[in-house]
Write an enzyme that holds these catalytic residues in place. Structure first.
Site, PDB file in Angstrom:
ATOM      1  N   TYR A 135       0.833  -1.214   0.000  1.00 24.29           N
ATOM      2  CA  TYR A 135       0.000   0.000   0.000  1.00 24.29           C
ATOM      3  C   TYR A 135       0.871   1.270   0.000  1.00 24.29           C
ATOM      4  O   TYR A 135       0.357   2.368  -0.206  1.00 24.29           O
ATOM      5  CB  TYR A 135      -0.957   0.028   1.196  1.00 24.29           C
ATOM      6  CG  TYR A 135      -1.868  -1.179   1.311  1.00 24.29           C
ATOM      7  CD1 TYR A 135      -2.146  -1.972   0.209  1.00 24.29           C
ATOM      8  CD2 TYR A 135      -2.452  -1.544   2.525  1.00 24.29           C
ATOM      9  CE1 TYR A 135      -2.967  -3.096   0.317  1.00 24.29           C
ATOM     10  CE2 TYR A 135      -3.279  -2.652   2.639  1.00 24.29           C
ATOM     11  CZ  TYR A 135      -3.523  -3.430   1.529  1.00 24.29           C
ATOM     12  OH  TYR A 135      -4.335  -4.526   1.642  1.00 24.29           O
ATOM     13  N   HIS A 165       1.240 -11.531   1.747  1.00 22.72           N
ATOM     14  CA  HIS A 165       0.083 -10.900   1.089  1.00 22.72           C
ATOM     15  C   HIS A 165      -0.509 -11.787  -0.008  1.00 22.72           C
ATOM     16  O   HIS A 165      -1.726 -11.803  -0.227  1.00 22.72           O
ATOM     17  CB  HIS A 165       0.515  -9.552   0.499  1.00 22.72           C
ATOM     18  CG  HIS A 165      -0.598  -8.576   0.278  1.00 22.72           C
ATOM     19  ND1 HIS A 165      -0.434  -7.231   0.406  1.00 22.72           N
ATOM     20  CD2 HIS A 165      -1.889  -8.732  -0.076  1.00 22.72           C
ATOM     21  CE1 HIS A 165      -1.567  -6.612   0.151  1.00 22.72           C
ATOM     22  NE2 HIS A 165      -2.469  -7.503  -0.152  1.00 22.72           N
TER      23      HIS A 165
HETATM   24  N1  NAI Z   1      -5.288  -9.047   1.604  1.00 27.54           N
HETATM   25  C1  NAI Z   1      -5.682  -8.509   0.466  1.00 27.54           C
HETATM   26  O1  NAI Z   1      -5.281  -8.920  -0.633  1.00 27.54           O
HETATM   27  C2  NAI Z   1      -6.646  -7.373   0.503  1.00 27.54           C
HETATM   28  C3  NAI Z   1      -6.852  -6.672   1.665  1.00 27.54           C
HETATM   29  N2  NAI Z   1      -7.718  -5.629   1.712  1.00 27.54           N
HETATM   30  C4  NAI Z   1      -7.837  -4.874   2.978  1.00 27.54           C
HETATM   31  O2  NAI Z   1      -9.184  -4.727   3.317  1.00 27.54           O
HETATM   32  C5  NAI Z   1      -9.509  -3.331   3.418  1.00 27.54           C
HETATM   33  C6  NAI Z   1     -10.945  -3.117   3.015  1.00 27.54           C
HETATM   34  O3  NAI Z   1     -11.082  -3.491   1.674  1.00 27.54           O
HETATM   35  P1  NAI Z   1     -12.402  -3.351   0.831  1.00 27.54           P
HETATM   36  O4  NAI Z   1     -12.403  -4.484  -0.094  1.00 27.54           O
HETATM   37  O5  NAI Z   1     -12.476  -1.995   0.240  1.00 27.54           O
HETATM   38  O6  NAI Z   1     -13.519  -3.487   1.955  1.00 27.54           O
HETATM   39  P2  NAI Z   1     -15.096  -3.380   1.965  1.00 27.54           P
HETATM   40  O7  NAI Z   1     -15.737  -4.346   1.038  1.00 27.54           O
HETATM   41  O8  NAI Z   1     -15.455  -3.418   3.392  1.00 27.54           O
HETATM   42  O9  NAI Z   1     -15.425  -1.962   1.327  1.00 27.54           O
HETATM   43  C7  NAI Z   1     -15.046  -0.765   1.907  1.00 27.54           C
HETATM   44  C8  NAI Z   1     -15.689   0.349   1.092  1.00 27.54           C
HETATM   45  O10 NAI Z   1     -17.099   0.292   1.286  1.00 27.54           O
HETATM   46  C9  NAI Z   1     -17.606   1.558   1.558  1.00 27.54           C
HETATM   47  N3  NAI Z   1     -18.257   1.493   2.882  1.00 27.54           N
HETATM   48  C10 NAI Z   1     -17.639   1.397   4.074  1.00 27.54           C
HETATM   49  N4  NAI Z   1     -18.532   1.307   5.074  1.00 27.54           N
HETATM   50  C11 NAI Z   1     -19.736   1.322   4.478  1.00 27.54           C
HETATM   51  C12 NAI Z   1     -21.068   1.266   4.958  1.00 27.54           C
HETATM   52  N5  NAI Z   1     -21.316   1.173   6.278  1.00 27.54           N
HETATM   53  N6  NAI Z   1     -22.059   1.298   4.060  1.00 27.54           N
HETATM   54  C13 NAI Z   1     -21.803   1.379   2.732  1.00 27.54           C
HETATM   55  N7  NAI Z   1     -20.585   1.458   2.223  1.00 27.54           N
HETATM   56  C14 NAI Z   1     -19.572   1.434   3.073  1.00 27.54           C
HETATM   57  C15 NAI Z   1     -16.484   2.542   1.485  1.00 27.54           C
HETATM   58  O11 NAI Z   1     -16.516   3.167   0.228  1.00 27.54           O
HETATM   59  C16 NAI Z   1     -15.242   1.716   1.573  1.00 27.54           C
HETATM   60  O12 NAI Z   1     -14.234   2.223   0.721  1.00 27.54           O
HETATM   61  C17 NAI Z   1      -8.450  -2.623   2.576  1.00 27.54           C
HETATM   62  O13 NAI Z   1      -8.267  -1.292   2.936  1.00 27.54           O
HETATM   63  C18 NAI Z   1      -7.233  -3.482   2.873  1.00 27.54           C
HETATM   64  O14 NAI Z   1      -6.661  -3.098   4.111  1.00 27.54           O
HETATM   65  C19 NAI Z   1      -8.470  -5.295   0.620  1.00 27.54           C
HETATM   66  C20 NAI Z   1      -8.328  -5.956  -0.567  1.00 27.54           C
HETATM   67  C21 NAI Z   1      -7.368  -7.028  -0.734  1.00 27.54           C
HETATM   68  O1  LIG Z   2      -4.604  -5.652  -0.603  1.00 28.16           O
HETATM   69  C1  LIG Z   2      -5.163  -5.732  -1.666  1.00 28.16           C
HETATM   70  C2  LIG Z   2      -5.776  -4.703  -2.467  1.00 28.16           C
HETATM   71  C3  LIG Z   2      -5.020  -3.473  -2.613  1.00 28.16           C
HETATM   72  C4  LIG Z   2      -5.479  -2.226  -2.340  1.00 28.16           C
HETATM   73  N1  LIG Z   2      -4.497  -1.327  -2.613  1.00 28.16           N
HETATM   74  C5  LIG Z   2      -3.420  -1.991  -3.056  1.00 28.16           C
HETATM   75  C6  LIG Z   2      -2.166  -1.554  -3.441  1.00 28.16           C
HETATM   76  C7  LIG Z   2      -1.240  -2.487  -3.849  1.00 28.16           C
HETATM   77  C8  LIG Z   2      -1.548  -3.851  -3.878  1.00 28.16           C
HETATM   78  C9  LIG Z   2      -2.786  -4.308  -3.482  1.00 28.16           C
HETATM   79  C10 LIG Z   2      -3.708  -3.366  -3.076  1.00 28.16           C
END
Ligand code: NAI
Ligand SMILES: O=CCc1c[nH]c2ccccc12
Length: 289
Positions: A50, A106
């Site tokens: 990130y 990751h």
């Molecule tokens: N390990 C991995 O490969 C990944 C990890 N992540 C982690 O997970 C975190 C969350 O990812 P997301 O997929 O975006 O999560 P998510 O599906 O919970 O969506 C979050 C989004 O939903 C909206 N939102 C938040 N609260 C809400 C509510 N109460 N009602 C309606 N909309 C709402 C906002 O726009 C926010 O950006 C990331 O910031 C990251 O830290 C995300 C993607 C991949």
């Molecule tokens: O973690 C997975 C999704 C994601 C959101 N921002 C970035 C930046 C770089 C790699 C993965 C991601």
């Protein structure tokens, strides 16, 4: 409500983690991390990928909340910039801490391509836990086959597998979820809100709406479809990673444990409708090869 989930090494993890991975690479996280902590968040989810660990660290420091009151995760970059331990040391410096609570691989994407690499990565992760640079260690975006590879030689079972989890991906996520459960690996979900944020208009929508209506009547508060999705994840026993720059949405999420539970019929309906489609929102390259 300070609900925690136990890991297989005895650590306790706050049920809701606040993510710092945004659509913008390297987005300054300090302001929204500070606001999230001030709203009641105690679990932060970062990653080397990130490119904002320094500002995640700044947000933590600016909040004034003591380090020991917080649970901090970071993740190894998909393409690490050197030996795993030295990348973690850079992360610790950027975050301004001596130890992370959880360090995750990751993605298995790169390591899968070289014979023995996943096992070697996991050995390095075990060393990191033994040295105390991370209290707990785990993985993210691992399929059952990836987990099986590292479990063959592991002396420490991963504590966590962080995966995309929502009704529209339940067809494949449930297979990983069941395997993790059997092995004592706790699932962390991301993308849990995507049925309403990315895929709205699907067949789960009416079930979320009717459950929200019932929960609103029973609780005497307005319950949203997003809160129903969060409740579904809580009742699956997973640790939820979500994010929002809006304090009102963080408050909405934090209120979910106090709401009445979904019925088993509501849970079945969410899963039955979800299973009719397959929609992966993130990290497609890791799963679709
Ligand atoms: N390990 C991995 O490969 C990944 C990890 N992540 C982690 O997970 C975190 C969350 O990812 P997301 O997929 O975006 O999560 P998510 O599906 O919970 O969506 C979050 C989004 O939903 C909206 N939102 C938040 N609260 C809400 C509510 N109460 N009602 C309606 N909309 C709402 C906002 O726009 C926010 O950006 C990331 O910031 C990251 O830290 C995300 C993607 C991949
Ligand atoms: O973690 C997975 C999704 C994601 C959101 N921002 C970035 C930046 C770089 C790699 C993965 C991601």
């Amino acid at each position: 409500m300070s609900l925690t989930i136990s890991l297989n090494d005895g650590s306790q993890v706050p049920w809701l983690g606040f993510g710092t991975g945004t659509a913008l690479f390297g987005q300054d996280a300090a302001t929204f991390v500070k606001a999230a902590i001030e709203t009641g968040i105690t679990h932060l989810d970062g990653a080397q990928a990130y490119r904002n660990e320094e500002t995640l660290g700044k947000g933590i420091k600016d909040s004034g909340v003591k380090r020991e009151k917080l649970f901090i995760t970071t993740k190894l970059a998909e393409t690490p910039a050197g030996p795993i331990k030295s990348t973690l040391k850079t992360s610790l410096k950027d975050l301004g801490v001596d130890q992370v609570d959880l360090f995750l691989i990751h993605s298995p994407f790169l390591a899968r391509k070289e014979e023995g690499k996943l096992k070697q990565w996991w050995k390095e992760m075990e060393e990191i836990k033994k040295e105390g640079l991370a209290k707990s260690i785990g993985v993210s975006n691992f399929k059952v086959e990836d987990l099986q590879v590292i479990l063959e030689d592991a002396t420490i079972i991963p504590s966590v597998n962080q995966i995309e989890m929502h009704p529209y991906i339940w067809d494949t996520a449930s297979v990983v979820y069941d395997f993790c459960k059997e092995k004592g690996i706790v699932v962390q979900s991301y993308g849990g809100l995507s049925p309403i944020t990315v895929y709205s208009g699907g067949s789960v929508d009416p079930i979320l709406a009717s459950a929200a209506e019932r929960l609103s009547k029973e609780s005497g508060t307005t319950v949203s479809p997003g809160q129903v999705l969060t409740k579904w994840l809580i009742q699956k026993g997973v640790i939820i990673i979500t994010t929002s720059s809006k304090v009102s949405r963080i408050k909405e999420s934090l209120a979910v444990p106090s709401l009445p539970d979904l019925t088993s019929d509501e849970i079945s309906a969410i899963e039955t409708e979800g299973l009719k489609v397959h929609k992966r929102y993130r990290m497609r390259h890791v799963f679709d090869e």
